[in-house]
Design a protein around this motif. Structure first.
Motif, mmCIF file in Angstrom:
data_model
loop_
_atom_site.group_PDB
_atom_site.id
_atom_site.type_symbol
_atom_site.label_atom_id
_atom_site.label_comp_id
_atom_site.label_asym_id
_atom_site.label_seq_id
_atom_site.Cartn_x
_atom_site.Cartn_y
_atom_site.Cartn_z
ATOM 1 N N ASN A 324 0.856 -1.184 0.000
ATOM 2 C CA ASN A 324 0.000 0.000 0.000
ATOM 3 C C ASN A 324 0.893 1.235 0.000
ATOM 4 O OD1 ASN A 324 -2.922 -1.131 0.555
ATOM 5 N ND2 ASN A 324 -1.550 -2.187 1.998
ATOM 6 N N LYS A 373 -1.677 3.384 -3.570
ATOM 7 C CA LYS A 373 -2.852 3.390 -2.701
ATOM 8 C C LYS A 373 -3.186 4.810 -2.268
ATOM 9 C CE LYS A 373 -5.934 1.299 0.001
ATOM 10 N NZ LYS A 373 -7.018 0.447 -0.544
ATOM 11 N N HIS A 374 -2.152 5.613 -2.016
ATOM 12 C CA HIS A 374 -2.341 6.984 -1.533
ATOM 13 C C HIS A 374 -1.534 7.939 -2.413
ATOM 14 C CE1 HIS A 374 -3.742 4.898 2.080
ATOM 15 N NE2 HIS A 374 -2.559 4.291 2.142
ATOM 16 N N ASN A 407 -6.050 1.150 -6.156
ATOM 17 C CA ASN A 407 -7.157 0.905 -5.241
ATOM 18 C C ASN A 407 -8.210 -0.061 -5.780
ATOM 19 O OD1 ASN A 407 -7.200 2.839 -2.666
ATOM 20 N ND2 ASN A 407 -6.230 3.938 -4.347
ATOM 21 N N GLY A 438 -7.873 4.618 -0.751
ATOM 22 C CA GLY A 438 -6.797 5.309 -0.045
ATOM 23 C C GLY A 438 -6.991 6.812 -0.094
#
Length: 673
Positions: A324, A373-374, A407, A438
């Motif tokens: 992630n 993810k972020h 995601n 995320g």
């Protein structure tokens, strides 16, 4: 300077000087309060800095730490009672040399230790140079043995030269005859034995011809032995008169401004507002279709800090790992470099990639095929500098695509064409059926956005989810001067955006008044550069600041403020081939290397998002127009880069236009070099 509570519960800044205060009286009161004499039957020992700081090579630091610990240990009375000691460690200073071709030139030196002691009504001053030479007579971990007699002798000679330079300068300060030996000098060898062998292998005392000059391992390895040596040597002399003692103690107190600034900088905690705290602790993208988090904030409201804290929260909660990953995006190279250093310090760098976006090319992330993810895009407003809808759309579309791919767990998902939504509302862009998305953040600096954001910009950047209106970086003195620049709405913004910004509501995020702002007027209106050079030399040569504490930010960049020009003028004051401040212009290189004699010279946008202990803001005649919104915002961006001291170099007319409340203090330091 700063007063530090002994229990570290409170921190207050001492008032700065002005023409109505006698600096001697002020220093006397300061010393009486901060360094009180020992009470009956007790010892009082003070160190500046209050805790040992490693500097230089590892082995040299280990040796200095031994001496630091022994001096601090004098606080425990054994042989001595009623002893008052104040010692300074690594105090930098400059003085004029009077030897050979150096006559009248400055040289910068650094004391290892300067010791002030009062005992039984007498006063003593001692200088100590520390050497880390180790002859292996005892087992000491992580210390390298030096058995070469020539190397040991060279170290001895080097220390003697350093002590000679120190004494030369101090005798000049006190107007003493060179033959007056009232200041004691010692060379301390924490790892070197007092015994050695002659060519016939007979054991003998080392350097017995000047044994009083040297303090060896036998006296430094044990506190009782050191206390006994201190009593038998330093306190057994005739000492120094009170007048000279106070003169030099005052001098070293001022020289420690740089040390106090270090402690201020470390003690300044970036406090978060309740709104920011909720943003960090709550899940903001927990359902599909919610869209990105758009954060607006003025310079200094803690946008980049907020990203760092959110990444830290994700890491600690197990939402940031190899599977992630996160991507941090920004425009200016300096802020990227700073973020990379902080991520490494926090141990998150292996899970967070960083990247810059560009305004003249559309190949964003072309060499990076990872999914994230972020994603956090800082300085998002800068994308509109491209003035090219195609580049803006392509860059933003790439961000959405990488975020989606990191995601969405659906195989062969054919997601909505992100580009079609970028200039409209993007609430419905992310429609995939996923349990938890995320973080996707876009952060906008309203200082810059007010100039160009309405042009060619995605609609999402104009509709903030949250507006940060509490200034976190700037402390009270700075904010109270520059808050006027937000009293009127910025021009050319749509009503919807003005309503969200709440510009008139911008306020302090904490109650720290903070360091003062000093103003210095050029000695000659036509030569501001000379004044800037003298300010830098004064900070580094007589106040103990390290050059890399300092950043010079000219309002307008021209040939006078390039490093080569500044360095040439600095070189005119100093001896050849010696240590001296050196200006550099490469922000990334400066942040990465932090060379001890480098200071930064950079224009305002290059240091966006960064902070420095001391900022010298340079504004020449006719550069600044108080009625121009862009000029006002630019001065605030420049001023809000500092954490401990702001110095304005400008003509009085510009100072008066900025300092409407007349709270700037006149620069109190000596510029006559």
């Amino acid at each position: 300077m700063e007063y530090v509570d002994p229990n570290y519960r409170d921190r207050v800044y001492l008032p700065s000087q002005d023409d109505g205060i006698d600096i001697k009286e002020y220093l006397y009161k300061y010393i009486e309060r901060e360094f009180p004499e020992a009470e009956d039957g007790k010892n009082a020992v003070y160190s500046v800095p209050s805790k040992f700081k490693k500097c230089g090579e590892k082995q040299a630091s280990l040796a200095e730490q031994v001496v630091f610990t022994r001096l601090r240990g004098l606080a425990e009375p054994s042989l001595l009672r009623g002893l008052s000691v104040t010692f300074f460690h690594s105090a930098s200073y400059a003085g004029h040399s009077f030897r050979n071709q150096r006559v009248g030139k400055l040289m910068i030196r650094e004391h290892d230790f300067v010791i002030f002691a009062k005992y039984c009504g007498k006063y003593y001053i001692a200088l100590a140079e520390v050497k880390s030479t180790y002859d292996g007579t005892k087992t000491i971990n992580n210390v390298d043995i030096t058995s070469d007699a020539k190397v040991i002798k060279n170290n001895k000679r080097s220390a003697q030269h350093q002590l000679r330079d120190h004494i030369e300068v101090l005798q000049g300060v006190l107007n003493l005859n060179p033959d007056e030996n009232i200041i004691q000098c010692y060379i301390m060898w924490p790892f070197l034995s007092a015994l050695t062998r002659d060519p016939k292998q007979n054991v003998m005392r080392r350097w017995k011809e000047d044994s009083n000059l040297h303090v060896f391992e036998d006296n430094l390895s044990d506190q009782n032995n050191f206390s006994r040596w201190f009593c038998d040597n330093i306190l057994s002399t005739n000492g120094i008169c009170e007048k000279h003692f106070i003169t030099l103690l005052n001098r070293y107190t001022i020289l420690s401004c740089g040390v106090f600034v270090d402690e201020i900088n470390q003690g300044m905690l970036a406090l978060l507002t309740q709104e920011q705290l909720e943003l960090i602790t709550n899940d903001v993208c927990t359902r599909p279709g919610r869209g990105p988090m758009v954060v607006h904030g003025a310079a200094g409201t803690g946008k980049t800090l907020l990203v760092l804290r959110k990444l830290q929260q994700l890491y600690q909660s197990g939402q940031l790992d190899e599977n992630n990953r996160a991507l941090y995006i920004c425009y200016w190279p300096g802020i990227r470099c700073e973020m990379e250093q902080k991520l490494k310090f926090l141990g998150m760098d292996r899970f967070v990639d960083t990247s810059r976006f560009y305004i003249s090319q559309s190949g964003f992330l072309q060499r990076n095929s990872k999914k994230y993810k972020h994603i956090f895009m800082d300085e998002s407003e800068a994308i509109c500098l491209a003035f090219d809808a195609t580049i803006i759309a392509k860059t933003t579309s790439t961000i959405f695509q990488r975020y989606h791919d990191g995601n969405c767990s659906m195989l062969n998902c054919r997601e909505t064409n992100f580009t079609d939504h970028l200039f409209n509302n993007c609430e419905s862009v992310l429609n995939c059926n996923n349990d938890k998305w995320g973080e996707l953040w876009f952060l906008v600096d309203i200082n810059q956005a007010s100039l160009f954001l309405p042009k060619h910009s995605p609609q999402m950047l104009k509709t903030p989810c949250i507006v940060l209106n509490k200034v976190m970086r700037s402390t009270g003195y700075i904010f109270n001067i520059f808050k006027q620049y937000y009293s009127n709405p910025m021009p050319k913004l749509p009503e919807s955006m003005l309503a969200g910004m709440n510009l008139s509501d911008i306020c302090m995020g904490h109650h720290i008044l903070g360091p003062p702002i000093f103003w210095v007027s050029p000695e000659e209106e036509s030569d501001t550069q000379c004044t800037v050079v003298r300010v830098v030399i004064d900070l580094c040569a007589t106040k103990g600041f390290k050059p890399n504490d300092v950043c010079i930010i000219p309002f307008l960049v021209n040939d006078k403020y390039v490093p080569e020009s500044i360095n040439k003028r600095i070189g005119d004051y100093f001896v050849e081939n010696g240590y001296k401040p050196r200006g550099v212009g490469d922000v990334e290189n400066f942040l990465s290397n932090r060379e001890v004699n480098d200071f930064l010279i950079a224009w305002a946008l290059r240091v966006k998002g960064l902070e420095f202990k001391v900022v010298v803001m340079v504004i020449e005649e006719d550069d600044f127009d108080a009625k121009d919104a862009e000029d006002r915002k630019k001065t605030y961006i420049m001023a809000s880069r500092c954490t401990c001291m702001l110095i304005l170099v400008s003509p009085k007319s510009i100072k008066d236009n900025i300092d409407l409340s007349n709270v700037m203090e006149k620069y109190p330091f000596n510029l006559h070099l």
